[in-house]
Design an enzyme around this catalytic site. Sequence first.
Site, PDB file in Angstrom:
ATOM      1  N   GLU A  58       3.729  23.592  63.626  1.00  0.00           N
ATOM      2  CA  GLU A  58       2.985  22.490  64.238  1.00  0.00           C
ATOM      3  C   GLU A  58       2.318  21.665  63.146  1.00  0.00           C
ATOM      4  O   GLU A  58       1.577  22.197  62.316  1.00  0.00           O
ATOM      5  CB  GLU A  58       1.900  23.043  65.182  1.00  0.00           C
ATOM      6  CG  GLU A  58       1.140  21.934  65.885  1.00  0.00           C
ATOM      7  CD  GLU A  58      -0.049  22.439  66.699  1.00  0.00           C
ATOM      8  OE1 GLU A  58      -0.892  23.173  66.145  1.00  0.00           O
ATOM      9  OE2 GLU A  58      -0.139  22.098  67.887  1.00  0.00           O
ATOM     10  N   CYS A  96      -1.815  18.317  71.823  1.00  0.00           N
ATOM     11  CA  CYS A  96      -1.016  19.551  71.758  1.00  0.00           C
ATOM     12  C   CYS A  96       0.354  19.383  72.391  1.00  0.00           C
ATOM     13  O   CYS A  96       1.294  20.103  72.064  1.00  0.00           O
ATOM     14  CB  CYS A  96      -1.777  20.668  72.455  1.00  0.00           C
ATOM     15  SG  CYS A  96      -2.125  20.262  74.178  1.00  0.00           S
ATOM     16  N   GLU A 118      -5.608  27.989  75.260  1.00  0.00           N
ATOM     17  CA  GLU A 118      -4.647  26.883  75.176  1.00  0.00           C
ATOM     18  C   GLU A 118      -4.463  26.596  73.693  1.00  0.00           C
ATOM     19  O   GLU A 118      -5.380  26.087  73.044  1.00  0.00           O
ATOM     20  CB  GLU A 118      -5.183  25.637  75.893  1.00  0.00           C
ATOM     21  CG  GLU A 118      -5.481  25.832  77.367  1.00  0.00           C
ATOM     22  CD  GLU A 118      -4.235  26.047  78.206  1.00  0.00           C
ATOM     23  OE1 GLU A 118      -3.108  25.969  77.669  1.00  0.00           O
ATOM     24  OE2 GLU A 118      -4.396  26.324  79.405  1.00  0.00           O
ATOM     25  N   LYS A 128     -19.331  25.409  72.340  1.00  0.00           N
ATOM     26  CA  LYS A 128     -19.317  25.128  70.888  1.00  0.00           C
ATOM     27  C   LYS A 128     -18.241  24.056  70.678  1.00  0.00           C
ATOM     28  O   LYS A 128     -17.048  24.346  70.636  1.00  0.00           O
ATOM     29  CB  LYS A 128     -18.962  26.411  70.126  1.00  0.00           C
ATOM     30  CG  LYS A 128     -19.599  26.515  68.754  1.00  0.00           C
ATOM     31  CD  LYS A 128     -19.156  25.476  67.774  1.00  0.00           C
ATOM     32  CE  LYS A 128     -17.787  25.782  67.213  1.00  0.00           C
ATOM     33  NZ  LYS A 128     -17.256  24.661  66.419  1.00  0.00           N
TER      34      LYS A 128
HETATM   35  P1  NAD Z   1      -9.248  24.908  65.601  1.00  0.00           P
HETATM   36  O1  NAD Z   1      -8.639  26.149  66.110  1.00  0.00           O
HETATM   37  O2  NAD Z   1      -9.362  24.717  64.130  1.00  0.00           O
HETATM   38  O3  NAD Z   1     -10.723  24.733  66.151  1.00  0.00           O
HETATM   39  C1  NAD Z   1     -11.000  24.723  67.534  1.00  0.00           C
HETATM   40  C2  NAD Z   1     -12.416  25.189  67.754  1.00  0.00           C
HETATM   41  O4  NAD Z   1     -12.529  26.558  67.377  1.00  0.00           O
HETATM   42  C3  NAD Z   1     -13.455  24.438  66.942  1.00  0.00           C
HETATM   43  O5  NAD Z   1     -14.589  24.253  67.745  1.00  0.00           O
HETATM   44  C4  NAD Z   1     -13.736  25.408  65.802  1.00  0.00           C
HETATM   45  O6  NAD Z   1     -15.004  25.237  65.220  1.00  0.00           O
HETATM   46  C5  NAD Z   1     -13.634  26.730  66.519  1.00  0.00           C
HETATM   47  N1  NAD Z   1     -13.351  27.889  65.666  1.00  0.00           N
HETATM   48  C6  NAD Z   1     -12.595  27.920  64.533  1.00  0.00           C
HETATM   49  N2  NAD Z   1     -12.529  29.186  64.067  1.00  0.00           N
HETATM   50  C7  NAD Z   1     -13.235  29.971  64.927  1.00  0.00           C
HETATM   51  C8  NAD Z   1     -13.543  31.361  64.980  1.00  0.00           C
HETATM   52  N3  NAD Z   1     -13.083  32.226  64.066  1.00  0.00           N
HETATM   53  N4  NAD Z   1     -14.308  31.809  66.011  1.00  0.00           N
HETATM   54  C9  NAD Z   1     -14.760  30.967  66.956  1.00  0.00           C
HETATM   55  N5  NAD Z   1     -14.511  29.635  66.938  1.00  0.00           N
HETATM   56  C10 NAD Z   1     -13.756  29.141  65.943  1.00  0.00           C
HETATM   57  O7  NAD Z   1      -8.433  23.710  66.271  1.00  0.00           O
HETATM   58  P2  NAD Z   1      -8.575  22.166  65.989  1.00  0.00           P
HETATM   59  O8  NAD Z   1      -8.057  21.881  64.611  1.00  0.00           O
HETATM   60  O9  NAD Z   1      -9.954  21.746  66.362  1.00  0.00           O
HETATM   61  O10 NAD Z   1      -7.575  21.551  67.095  1.00  0.00           O
HETATM   62  C11 NAD Z   1      -6.221  21.331  66.875  1.00  0.00           C
HETATM   63  C12 NAD Z   1      -5.419  22.482  67.446  1.00  0.00           C
HETATM   64  O11 NAD Z   1      -5.717  22.637  68.825  1.00  0.00           O
HETATM   65  C13 NAD Z   1      -3.915  22.257  67.403  1.00  0.00           C
HETATM   66  O12 NAD Z   1      -3.295  23.458  67.042  1.00  0.00           O
HETATM   67  C14 NAD Z   1      -3.559  21.907  68.843  1.00  0.00           C
HETATM   68  O13 NAD Z   1      -2.242  22.164  69.221  1.00  0.00           O
HETATM   69  C15 NAD Z   1      -4.513  22.763  69.579  1.00  0.00           C
HETATM   70  N6  NAD Z   1      -4.712  22.239  70.939  1.00  0.00           N
HETATM   71  C16 NAD Z   1      -4.101  22.883  71.978  1.00  0.00           C
HETATM   72  C17 NAD Z   1      -4.250  22.390  73.284  1.00  0.00           C
HETATM   73  C18 NAD Z   1      -3.581  23.032  74.474  1.00  0.00           C
HETATM   74  O14 NAD Z   1      -3.932  22.692  75.607  1.00  0.00           O
HETATM   75  N7  NAD Z   1      -2.651  23.937  74.290  1.00  0.00           N
HETATM   76  C19 NAD Z   1      -5.033  21.272  73.499  1.00  0.00           C
HETATM   77  C20 NAD Z   1      -5.640  20.649  72.407  1.00  0.00           C
HETATM   78  C21 NAD Z   1      -5.472  21.155  71.115  1.00  0.00           C
HETATM   79  O1  6OD Z   2      -4.738  16.895  80.180  1.00  0.00           O
HETATM   80  C1  6OD Z   2      -5.145  18.060  80.133  1.00  0.00           C
HETATM   81  O2  6OD Z   2      -5.658  18.622  81.103  1.00  0.00           O
HETATM   82  C2  6OD Z   2      -5.013  18.836  78.893  1.00  0.00           C
HETATM   83  N1  6OD Z   2      -5.465  20.106  78.949  1.00  0.00           N
HETATM   84  C3  6OD Z   2      -4.489  18.279  77.792  1.00  0.00           C
HETATM   85  C4  6OD Z   2      -4.325  18.948  76.563  1.00  0.00           C
HETATM   86  C5  6OD Z   2      -3.898  18.254  75.525  1.00  0.00           C
HETATM   87  C6  6OD Z   2      -3.782  18.831  74.246  1.00  0.00           C
HETATM   88  O3  6OD Z   2      -4.138  18.286  73.240  1.00  0.00           O
END
Ligand code: NAD
Ligand code: 6OD
Length: 491
Positions: free
Chosen positions: A395, A293, A259, A183
Amino acid sequence: MTSSTTATRQLRNLIDGELVDGISGFVKLDPTTGLPLAEVHEAGRHQVDRAVAAARAALDGPWGRMTVNDRATVLRRIADAIERRFDDLVAAEVGDTGKPETLARDLDVARAAANFRAFADVTASTGLDSYLTELPGGRQALNYAVRKPLGVVAVIVPWNLPLLLLTWKLAPALAAGNTVVVKPSEETPSSATLLGEILLEAGLPAGVVNVVHGFGPDSAGEFLTSHPGIDGVTFTGETSTGAAIMRTVAPRVRPVSFELGGKNAAVVFADADLDAAVAGLSRSTYLNTGQVCLCTERIYVERPIFDEVAARLSESAARLRLGRPDNPATTTGPLISQQHREKVLSYFELVQDSGATVLTGGRVPTLGDGLDGGFWIEPTLWAGLDNTHRAVREEIFGPVAALIPFDSEDEAVSLANDTEYGLAAATWTRDLTRGHRVAQRMNVGMSWVNTWYLRDLRSPFGGMGLSGVGREGGHHSLEFYTEPTNVCVQL
Ligand code: NAD
Ligand code: 6OD
């Protein structure tokens, strides 16, 4: 489709190798202009059911019986196919996110191919966990653990590095023999749809990878995570979404790999190579418009060099070029959506109300060139905030950082660790003994010294605290995507 729009491109769900209409539709906007880009077919419960059933059938079919080496060969073929469709994937990623084409080429799409090659190698070289146990009376027992696929895996990914993060999960999931239902984020449906086609072109059997579009709650995301037919969930996204998914899967006790968010610190000591540190901080704060992130949102600077770092980093931020993604001079794209820009702007207001100093940025820019309907924001730097301010604790996920002075190593470590997140940190110093010491004291999953976002794909990637559960990368990923069965034979 129920929506009306001027967008003509249609993005359908991929189920069992077929493109399938949704039960309704939504419009994906181009973040550079705010204009419609595509119509996305939102999957309902029925389509999610079909996708899970297709994944289950594929698991029980030839894919589930393939040898490890044959799967590794398929993964390498997928990497080749990604490279053949490189330009199309760049266009998909740039269209959805507005990120500079150079970034999509050098990071997102390049990593998609690299992810498949890396996990082909890891899986092909992974041995068995085995022990020869000595028993009383001189007898022995041979223990060996065979690893089986976890099963049907739900893969839920965000919008910031859509293809990179999707393939970072898909490659190890497939390497371990699983089948998946993906998804993608509602904000970035294009590259996942295209990748689905590429996987079929590369010879992956229908049903091994299925893609359903939609939102989270009461939509495809929740239909998938609550589905009784899935065996685990791997998720990258916001911490609060991770918590919601954890609640959804709890009654069926399914494993999760999360993550999540970060509020990452950088610490700059007075002995740092300031050219390298300023260049590194500019990259770690503003790459992908701060929507990574790992991005730095808190910068602790030893007091004697505070003013110099503040001045040099402000100049560097002010030199970033916002503009059209296909202009090679563009360094910085827009934010992903109007909603996300409102969130980032709400922190600008909080900072303004607190009387802190805006060293650079702090506004919505006027760019002309047809771009002013897009979701642009200026790269921004603040001084005068402390660790209690919400802009330093929460964040923001935008091109922003707060600069805060410190007077000793202990103070720097304690300021950096004063957070509920625990994803990443960077330490800038010429004293490598101190670099190692400070890096190890950081309560994070990834601690860099004199660099940022550099690593080996076999290294553990992930966070502690609010930043996640588990680690990805190399054998860490394979552990999530497999279930061991230990066989003990008395000899
Ligand atoms: P989000 O949590 O809003 O959405 C991520 C995904 O989850 C989307 O596909 C969304 O449709 C889905 N989703 C939302 N609610 C859901 C539910 N209740 N059940 C199932 N699926 C659901 O995140 P975003 O705004 O798309 O991304 C930004 C966030 O992602 C930031 O907090 C960022 O730090 C984090 N992030 C973390 C990493 C990492 O590796 N730690 C990497 C990239 C992004
Ligand atoms: O580079 C990667 O493998 C990784 N997981 C990056 C995540 C970035 C977060 O936004």
